[in-house]
Design a protein around this motif. Structure first.
Motif, mmCIF file in Angstrom:
data_model
loop_
_atom_site.group_PDB
_atom_site.id
_atom_site.type_symbol
_atom_site.label_atom_id
_atom_site.label_comp_id
_atom_site.label_asym_id
_atom_site.label_seq_id
_atom_site.Cartn_x
_atom_site.Cartn_y
_atom_site.Cartn_z
ATOM 1 N N LYS A 50 0.860 -1.162 0.146
ATOM 2 C CA LYS A 50 0.182 -0.056 -0.039
ATOM 3 C C LYS A 50 0.831 1.327 -0.077
ATOM 4 N N ASP A 51 1.954 1.082 0.691
ATOM 5 C CA ASP A 51 2.819 2.287 0.750
ATOM 6 C C ASP A 51 3.507 2.671 -0.427
ATOM 7 N N GLN A 52 4.010 1.774 -1.325
ATOM 8 C CA GLN A 52 4.621 1.867 -2.580
ATOM 9 C C GLN A 52 3.529 2.350 -3.364
ATOM 10 N N ALA A 53 2.204 1.826 -3.450
ATOM 11 C CA ALA A 53 1.102 2.242 -4.347
ATOM 12 C C ALA A 53 0.821 3.869 -4.223
ATOM 13 N N GLU A 54 0.851 4.257 -2.727
ATOM 14 C CA GLU A 54 0.550 5.515 -2.482
ATOM 15 C C GLU A 54 1.611 6.271 -2.984
ATOM 16 N N LEU A 57 0.992 6.861 -6.718
ATOM 17 C CA LEU A 57 -0.153 7.854 -6.956
ATOM 18 C C LEU A 57 0.398 9.219 -6.740
ATOM 19 N N GLU A 58 1.348 9.350 -5.812
ATOM 20 C CA GLU A 58 1.895 10.923 -5.540
ATOM 21 C C GLU A 58 2.642 11.351 -6.728
ATOM 22 N N ILE A 59 3.509 10.514 -7.386
ATOM 23 C CA ILE A 59 3.946 10.952 -8.485
ATOM 24 C C ILE A 59 3.146 11.198 -9.668
ATOM 25 N N LEU A 60 2.207 10.332 -9.779
ATOM 26 C CA LEU A 60 1.113 10.665 -10.762
ATOM 27 C C LEU A 60 0.492 12.180 -10.635
ATOM 28 N N ASP A 61 0.255 12.053 -9.278
ATOM 29 C CA ASP A 61 -0.374 13.727 -9.064
ATOM 30 C C ASP A 61 0.484 14.622 -9.526
ATOM 31 N N VAL A 75 -3.962 -2.730 -1.535
ATOM 32 C CA VAL A 75 -3.487 -2.174 -2.741
ATOM 33 C C VAL A 75 -4.533 -2.261 -3.595
ATOM 34 N N LEU A 76 -5.321 -3.152 -3.848
ATOM 35 C CA LEU A 76 -6.618 -3.381 -4.742
ATOM 36 C C LEU A 76 -7.600 -2.312 -4.463
#
Length: 245
Positions: free
Chosen positions: A168-172, A175-179, A213-214
């Protein structure tokens, strides 16, 4: 999507479907973690401990809520993709710990190898998605390697990206990079800009981190491809006999 890759008859497909429905409804699937189980309970699914039982009617209702096709944004709009319909979206596989160089020597992957794979994806007329973790570099600390890999994904390609779905931490973090790329979380949620993969475990269960993560990716409107098979030695037994069982 046209069935171009198999020769199953409609009767054979119905047999597989019916057997699958019996397994989902009578054997169930394990989803560790109360947050995920609560989502199922709120939507009327029967649960027993961490096991969820899914009827064919419930499955059809869930599938009806999914769009038949949708648009995926890339860093370069010319590489945007439409997922669904009659066209295929092709991407490299991921996770390889070793590489074979032109001399035939099998060796561990390095970050240089990862960068080269990213460049190959960028220049390929076939690959449409930059698979995160296309190989795993052994010369970077394993807890931080995902950041080096995502850096290569972003800077060396301008195709549709994948988040790191290991935890979950890696997925978050992904997402912050995608932001940063697409103008904030609201923009990321408004229109999907990543295509992600979640692996199931054998037999019939999800690892706790994969469930988290899902849910995180779903909450942020990012599509997920859930693998429909196990991988020998990773999410199931290493032997062929054990995997078939």
């Amino acid at each position: 999507m046209p069935n171009r890759f198999h020769n199953f008859s409609q009767e054979q497909l119905r047999t597989i479907h019916q057997a699958s429905m019996e397994i989902l409804a009578e054997t169930g699937v394990e989803f560790p973690g109360q947050a995920g189980l609560e989502v199922f309970r709120q939507n009327g699914f029967r649960t027993d401990g961490e096991k969820v039982f899914i009827t064919e009617k419930q499955l059809e209702s869930a599938l009806a809520s999914v769009p038949r096709s949708f648009h995926l944004r890339a860093r370069n709009p010319q590489n945007d993709l439409d997922l669904g319909g009659k066209d295929f979206v092709l991407a490299p596989t991921g996770g390889a710990p070793h590489i074979m160089d032109p001399s035939g020597e099998l060796r561990e992957c390095s970050l240089v190898d990862y960068d080269n794979f990213a460049k190959l994806v960028q220049t390929s007329p076939i690959n449409m998605v930059m698979t995160h973790r296309v190989c795993f570099p052994a010369d970077v600390h394993p807890d931080l390697a995902y950041l080096d890999m995502f850096k290569a994904d972003v800077l060396l390609t301008d195709r549709v990206l994948m988040c790191s779905a290991v935890s979950k931490d890696q997925a978050e973090d992904s997402l912050e990079i995608l932001d940063l790329i697409f103008g904030g979380r609201d923009e990321v949620r408004k229109s999907p800009c990543s295509l992600n993969v979640i692996n199931v475990c054998s037999p019939l269960k999800y690892a706790p981190d994969k469930t988290e993560v899902l849910m995180l990716l779903a909450e942020n409107n990012q599509p997920v491809a859930v693998t429909n098979m196990m991988m020998l030695g990773a999410t199931g037994p290493l032997s062929i006999a054990g995997a078939l069982t």
